[in-house]
Design an enzyme around this catalytic site. Structure first.
Site, mmCIF file in Angstrom:
data_model
loop_
_atom_site.group_PDB
_atom_site.id
_atom_site.type_symbol
_atom_site.label_atom_id
_atom_site.label_comp_id
_atom_site.label_asym_id
_atom_site.label_seq_id
_atom_site.Cartn_x
_atom_site.Cartn_y
_atom_site.Cartn_z
ATOM 1 C CE1 TYR A 1 -31.711 -42.339 -18.867
ATOM 2 C CE2 TYR A 1 -30.873 -44.457 -19.614
ATOM 3 C CZ TYR A 1 -31.532 -43.694 -18.676
ATOM 4 O OH TYR A 1 -32.008 -44.285 -17.526
ATOM 5 C CB VAL B 1 -29.242 -48.276 -10.167
ATOM 6 C CG1 VAL B 1 -30.718 -48.517 -10.077
ATOM 7 C CG2 VAL B 1 -28.803 -47.895 -11.556
ATOM 8 C CB SER C 1 -31.534 -42.268 -11.951
ATOM 9 O OG SER C 1 -31.900 -43.309 -12.808
ATOM 10 C CE1 TYR D 1 -36.803 -43.227 -11.133
ATOM 11 C CE2 TYR D 1 -35.361 -44.156 -9.470
ATOM 12 C CZ TYR D 1 -35.549 -43.469 -10.635
ATOM 13 O OH TYR D 1 -34.465 -43.014 -11.315
ATOM 14 C CE LYS E 1 -33.208 -41.688 -15.240
ATOM 15 N NZ LYS E 1 -34.006 -42.759 -14.631
HETATM 16 O O1 DON Z 1 -31.320 -46.710 -17.251
HETATM 17 C C1 DON Z 1 -31.047 -47.304 -16.217
HETATM 18 O O2 DON Z 1 -31.682 -48.284 -15.841
HETATM 19 C C2 DON Z 1 -29.910 -46.749 -15.394
HETATM 20 N N1 DON Z 1 -28.924 -46.186 -16.231
HETATM 21 C C3 DON Z 1 -30.395 -45.689 -14.465
HETATM 22 C C4 DON Z 1 -31.509 -46.148 -13.550
HETATM 23 C C5 DON Z 1 -31.400 -45.567 -12.201
HETATM 24 O O3 DON Z 1 -30.398 -45.076 -11.784
HETATM 25 C C6 DON Z 1 -32.597 -45.741 -11.329
HETATM 26 N N2 DON Z 1 -32.364 -45.145 -10.030
HETATM 27 N N3 DON Z 1 -32.398 -45.534 -8.927
#
Ligand code: DON
Length: 323
Positions: free
Chosen positions: A201, A271, A74, A253, A77
């Site tokens: 994405y 993540v 993420s 978040y 983003k």
């Molecule tokens: O879409 C997802 O769930 C992961 N590719 C990215 C989510 C993420 O990194 C949330 N961050 N802490």
């Protein structure tokens, strides 16, 4: 009087602090839990830690596994939002909000509640809508790795890799994201097809960077107009300020309030266990430790940033030491 953050970076102290943190975190007993909903990330050894601090004068001070690459997830983003703002300006905010969601990053109810307008660009549905804005009519195999290319440009390296195993893993496991993209589409907030939005994405999330590379990629967010040398325009500086604001309020978040309280810096987590944090006019910081807390943010990465910010007196909410 020196202007805080402009002339007063004590590099010797910074090196001591970074070395100390790398040792302390290396001795940790609780490392958190790797993301397991993306099978490829679940394989990563959680007992790892890296840190890199790039100061505004171009010095890099790093510790731990600062050259080990990880999936930025993420954190990508932030770069996607920067690109969308560059391309579409304030129109971006017609399709995505700028408010903390108070819900997990993959919340479905949040999308329903807000009729397909995601609360912010960092929760997954918000990032999917932002990516829709980057597609520019491209489909299928013709979709360029726009976010990876932007990161490569910021770092000044051509060879920024995308971990294809992570791409596959996320394509086969990303049911919630596909549901979120479908919801956005059904509310009329996706111009492109769900598969094409998922393509861009998933590939941006799978960009692999080390802490040193990530700190360099985030450099544009710490610069102000005095770093111009003809390179940072007023528009770039204003955009960076706005991206930092969204990072502060929404970057972790449902843990953004706690993070602001403890660390006091705009930051974005992923993540994969990475966090990019910005000390405006002073430093771009990357930390990485794959074990996560209950909000999906790196447990020890957050602790490292808390200690760094406190020991360097870098919180944006005011200095404690005299300068
Ligand atoms: O879409 C997802 O769930 C992961 N590719 C990215 C989510 C993420 O990194 C949330 N961050 N802490």
């Amino acid at each position: 009087m020196t202007v805080r953050g402009k002339t007063d970076i004590d590099h010797e102290l910074l090196k001591k602090v970074v070395d100390g943190i790398a040792i302390e975190i290396g001795n940790a007993t609780e490392w958190g839990k790797a993301a397991d909903y993306i099978p490829e990330l679940a394989k990563v050894d959680t007992r790892q830690f890296g840190i890199a601090v790039l100061t505004r004068d171009g010095q890099m001070i790093a510790g731990g596994a600062s050259d080990t690459q990880f999936s930025i997830q993420s954190i990508s983003k932030v770069f996607a939002l920067t690109l969308a703002l560059k391309l579409h300006g304030e129109k971006v905010w017609k399709r995505v909000g700028k408010e903390p969601s108070g819900d997990p990053y993959n919340s479905i109810v949040d999308m329903e509640r807000h009729k397909g307008i995601p609360r912010n660009p960092f929760i997954n549905p918000g990032a999917l809508v932002i990516d829709d804005m980057l597609l520019d009519g491209k489909k299928g195999d013709k979709i360029p790795d726009t976010v990876r290319d932007f990161i490569a440009e910021m770092i000044g390296e051509d060879e920024i890799g995308i971990d294809e195993d992570v791409v596959k893993s996320e394509h086969t496991s990303g049911y919630t994201n596909k549901a979120l993209a479908n919801l956005a589409k059904s509310f009329g907030n996706l111009d492109n097809e769900v598969d094409d939005v998922m393509h861009i994405y998933v590939r941006q999330c799978a960009v692999a960077l080390s802490c040193r590379q990530l700190a360099r990629a985030g450099r544009y967010l710490m610069l102000d107009r005095e770093d111009i040398d003809g390179k940072v325009s007023k528009t770039d500086a204003e955009r960076a300020r706005r991206v930092n604001a969204i990072m502060l309020t929404c970057g972790q978040y449902d843990g953004s309030g706690d993070f602001a309280y403890r660390v006091g810096l705009p930051a974005k987590s992923g993540v994969g266990g990475g966090i990019l944090a910005i000390v405006p006019n002073t430093a771009s910081i990357a930390v990485w430790s794959p074990g996560l807390d209950e909000n999906g943010n790196s447990l020890l990465g957050t602790l490292a940033l808390e200690r760094l910010s406190k020991r360097m007196d870098w919180s944006i909410f005011g200095a404690i030491r005299r300068v």
